[in-house]
Scaffold this motif. Structure first.
Motif, mmCIF file in Angstrom:
data_model
loop_
_atom_site.group_PDB
_atom_site.id
_atom_site.type_symbol
_atom_site.label_atom_id
_atom_site.label_comp_id
_atom_site.label_asym_id
_atom_site.label_seq_id
_atom_site.Cartn_x
_atom_site.Cartn_y
_atom_site.Cartn_z
ATOM 1 N N GLN A 7 53.842 12.861 -18.230
ATOM 2 C CA GLN A 7 54.250 11.269 -18.298
ATOM 3 C C GLN A 7 54.808 10.477 -19.264
ATOM 4 O O GLN A 7 54.592 8.879 -19.250
ATOM 5 C CB GLN A 7 53.239 10.240 -17.962
ATOM 6 N N GLY A 8 54.714 11.045 -20.268
ATOM 7 C CA GLY A 8 54.363 10.138 -21.727
ATOM 8 C C GLY A 8 53.842 10.269 -22.776
ATOM 9 O O GLY A 8 54.390 9.758 -23.994
ATOM 10 N N GLY A 9 53.154 10.637 -22.676
ATOM 11 C CA GLY A 9 51.886 10.573 -24.205
ATOM 12 C C GLY A 9 50.547 9.518 -23.514
ATOM 13 O O GLY A 9 51.383 9.042 -22.990
ATOM 14 N N LEU A 10 49.676 9.912 -24.244
ATOM 15 C CA LEU A 10 48.497 8.354 -24.274
ATOM 16 C C LEU A 10 49.163 7.501 -24.212
ATOM 17 O O LEU A 10 48.774 6.880 -23.371
ATOM 18 C CB LEU A 10 47.620 9.300 -25.378
ATOM 19 N N LEU A 11 49.639 7.236 -25.675
ATOM 20 C CA LEU A 11 49.699 5.585 -25.980
ATOM 21 C C LEU A 11 51.415 4.766 -24.656
ATOM 22 O O LEU A 11 50.211 4.075 -24.291
ATOM 23 C CB LEU A 11 50.676 5.165 -27.563
ATOM 24 N N ILE A 12 51.781 5.706 -23.890
ATOM 25 C CA ILE A 12 52.609 5.251 -23.146
ATOM 26 C C ILE A 12 51.680 5.202 -21.830
ATOM 27 O O ILE A 12 52.244 4.313 -21.255
ATOM 28 C CB ILE A 12 53.808 6.508 -23.214
ATOM 29 N N ARG A 13 50.920 6.298 -21.693
ATOM 30 C CA ARG A 13 50.739 6.009 -20.803
ATOM 31 C C ARG A 13 49.394 4.803 -20.484
ATOM 32 O O ARG A 13 49.029 4.946 -19.141
ATOM 33 C CB ARG A 13 49.497 7.266 -20.298
ATOM 34 N N LEU A 14 48.586 4.802 -21.942
ATOM 35 C CA LEU A 14 48.170 3.076 -21.480
ATOM 36 C C LEU A 14 48.902 2.294 -21.634
ATOM 37 O O LEU A 14 48.392 1.687 -20.990
ATOM 38 C CB LEU A 14 47.424 3.912 -23.208
ATOM 39 N N GLN A 15 49.614 2.114 -22.200
ATOM 40 C CA GLN A 15 50.666 0.525 -22.057
ATOM 41 C C GLN A 15 50.955 1.049 -20.808
ATOM 42 O O GLN A 15 50.992 -0.651 -19.757
ATOM 43 C CB GLN A 15 52.260 1.185 -22.932
ATOM 44 N N GLU A 16 51.465 1.641 -19.368
ATOM 45 C CA GLU A 16 52.072 1.361 -18.348
ATOM 46 C C GLU A 16 50.251 0.923 -17.283
ATOM 47 O O GLU A 16 50.162 0.526 -16.567
ATOM 48 C CB GLU A 16 52.249 3.153 -17.721
ATOM 49 N N LEU A 17 48.952 1.860 -17.904
ATOM 50 C CA LEU A 17 47.818 1.494 -16.908
ATOM 51 C C LEU A 17 47.488 0.139 -17.214
ATOM 52 O O LEU A 17 47.223 0.080 -16.126
ATOM 53 C CB LEU A 17 46.836 2.407 -17.489
ATOM 54 N N ALA A 18 47.975 0.021 -17.895
ATOM 55 C CA ALA A 18 47.605 -1.716 -18.646
ATOM 56 C C ALA A 18 48.257 -2.158 -18.308
ATOM 57 O O ALA A 18 47.754 -3.885 -18.144
ATOM 58 C CB ALA A 18 47.194 -1.622 -20.634
ATOM 59 N N GLY A 19 48.752 -2.343 -17.695
ATOM 60 C CA GLY A 19 50.798 -2.846 -17.544
ATOM 61 C C GLY A 19 51.501 -3.877 -18.258
ATOM 62 O O GLY A 19 51.881 -5.063 -18.439
ATOM 63 N N CYS A 20 51.758 -3.007 -19.859
ATOM 64 C CA CYS A 20 51.624 -3.825 -20.143
ATOM 65 C C CYS A 20 53.546 -3.555 -20.687
ATOM 66 O O CYS A 20 53.262 -2.831 -20.242
ATOM 67 C CB CYS A 20 51.488 -3.865 -22.059
ATOM 68 N N LEU A 26 49.812 -3.356 -27.032
ATOM 69 C CA LEU A 26 48.125 -2.781 -26.763
ATOM 70 C C LEU A 26 47.325 -3.316 -27.819
ATOM 71 O O LEU A 26 46.110 -2.431 -27.292
ATOM 72 C CB LEU A 26 48.566 -0.863 -26.920
ATOM 73 N N HIS A 27 47.994 -3.594 -28.791
ATOM 74 C CA HIS A 27 47.134 -3.941 -29.964
ATOM 75 C C HIS A 27 46.877 -4.786 -29.760
ATOM 76 O O HIS A 27 46.900 -6.134 -31.106
ATOM 77 C CB HIS A 27 47.422 -3.334 -31.615
ATOM 78 N N ASN A 28 47.310 -6.218 -29.257
ATOM 79 C CA ASN A 28 47.468 -7.178 -28.855
ATOM 80 C C ASN A 28 46.544 -8.274 -28.403
ATOM 81 O O ASN A 28 45.961 -7.731 -27.261
ATOM 82 C CB ASN A 28 48.591 -7.905 -28.333
ATOM 83 N N ILE A 32 42.932 -6.887 -24.207
ATOM 84 C CA ILE A 32 42.283 -6.527 -24.405
ATOM 85 C C ILE A 32 41.900 -5.828 -23.175
ATOM 86 O O ILE A 32 41.332 -4.644 -23.291
ATOM 87 C CB ILE A 32 40.797 -7.247 -25.311
ATOM 88 N N GLU A 33 41.922 -6.737 -21.878
ATOM 89 C CA GLU A 33 40.849 -6.414 -20.703
ATOM 90 C C GLU A 33 41.235 -5.650 -20.734
ATOM 91 O O GLU A 33 41.179 -4.890 -19.600
ATOM 92 C CB GLU A 33 40.679 -7.540 -20.038
ATOM 93 N N ASP A 34 43.145 -5.380 -19.947
ATOM 94 C CA ASP A 34 44.475 -4.961 -19.884
ATOM 95 C C ASP A 34 44.071 -3.412 -20.221
ATOM 96 O O ASP A 34 44.005 -1.819 -19.660
ATOM 97 C CB ASP A 34 45.461 -5.477 -19.646
ATOM 98 N N VAL A 35 43.282 -2.920 -21.496
ATOM 99 C CA VAL A 35 43.093 -1.805 -22.618
ATOM 100 C C VAL A 35 42.229 -1.131 -21.731
ATOM 101 O O VAL A 35 42.008 -0.615 -21.545
ATOM 102 C CB VAL A 35 43.858 -2.203 -23.705
ATOM 103 N N LEU A 36 41.567 -2.242 -21.814
ATOM 104 C CA LEU A 36 39.880 -1.492 -21.371
ATOM 105 C C LEU A 36 39.701 -1.084 -20.042
ATOM 106 O O LEU A 36 39.497 -0.065 -19.505
ATOM 107 C CB LEU A 36 38.868 -2.772 -21.271
ATOM 108 N N TYR A 37 40.624 -2.086 -19.215
ATOM 109 C CA TYR A 37 41.026 -0.910 -17.738
ATOM 110 C C TYR A 37 41.483 0.555 -17.902
ATOM 111 O O TYR A 37 41.171 1.235 -17.366
ATOM 112 C CB TYR A 37 41.844 -2.019 -16.699
ATOM 113 N N ALA A 38 42.486 0.320 -18.721
ATOM 114 C CA ALA A 38 43.343 1.888 -18.773
ATOM 115 C C ALA A 38 42.099 2.574 -19.005
ATOM 116 O O ALA A 38 42.374 4.016 -18.782
ATOM 117 C CB ALA A 38 44.471 1.354 -19.694
ATOM 118 N N LEU A 39 41.925 2.822 -20.058
ATOM 119 C CA LEU A 39 40.499 3.165 -21.114
ATOM 120 C C LEU A 39 39.401 3.724 -19.969
ATOM 121 O O LEU A 39 39.861 5.354 -20.407
ATOM 122 C CB LEU A 39 39.988 2.502 -21.951
#
Length: 83
Positions: A7-20, A26-28, A32-39
């Motif tokens: 699905q596009g690599g790890l950073l892209i997948r984290l972006q999708e899961l975090a809703g960014c 991802l580094h804004n 943070i809470e959205d990225v933690l959720y994605a992780l």
């Protein structure tokens, strides 16, 4: 289960899961809470250790050594939780 890396690599997948909207979100600190959720939702084993190290560098701006994807996730969660 289909591997997530298709699905596009790890950073892209984290972006999708975090809703960014943007990868840079991802580094804004606002997301943070959205990225933690994605992780917490991602399949760690679907990505290489190099991809996890790249994610740490991109999200935290630090070059940290990790021995596994699981350790990388723990580091990310701890560091983001401390912000």
């Amino acid at each position: 289960m289909k591997p997530e890396k298709n699905q596009g690599g790890l950073l892209i997948r984290l972006q999708e899961l975090a809703g960014c909207q943007y990868l840079s979100d991802l580094h804004n600190s606002f997301y943070i809470e959205d990225v933690l959720y994605a992780l917490r939702r991602i399949n760690i084993a679907s990505y290489s250790l190099d991809e996890w190290r790249e994610a740490i560098r991109y999200i935290l701006g630090e070059d940290l050594e990790c021995r596994s994807g699981g350790e990388a996730v723990e580091v990310l969660i701890k560091k983001l939780g401390d912000v």
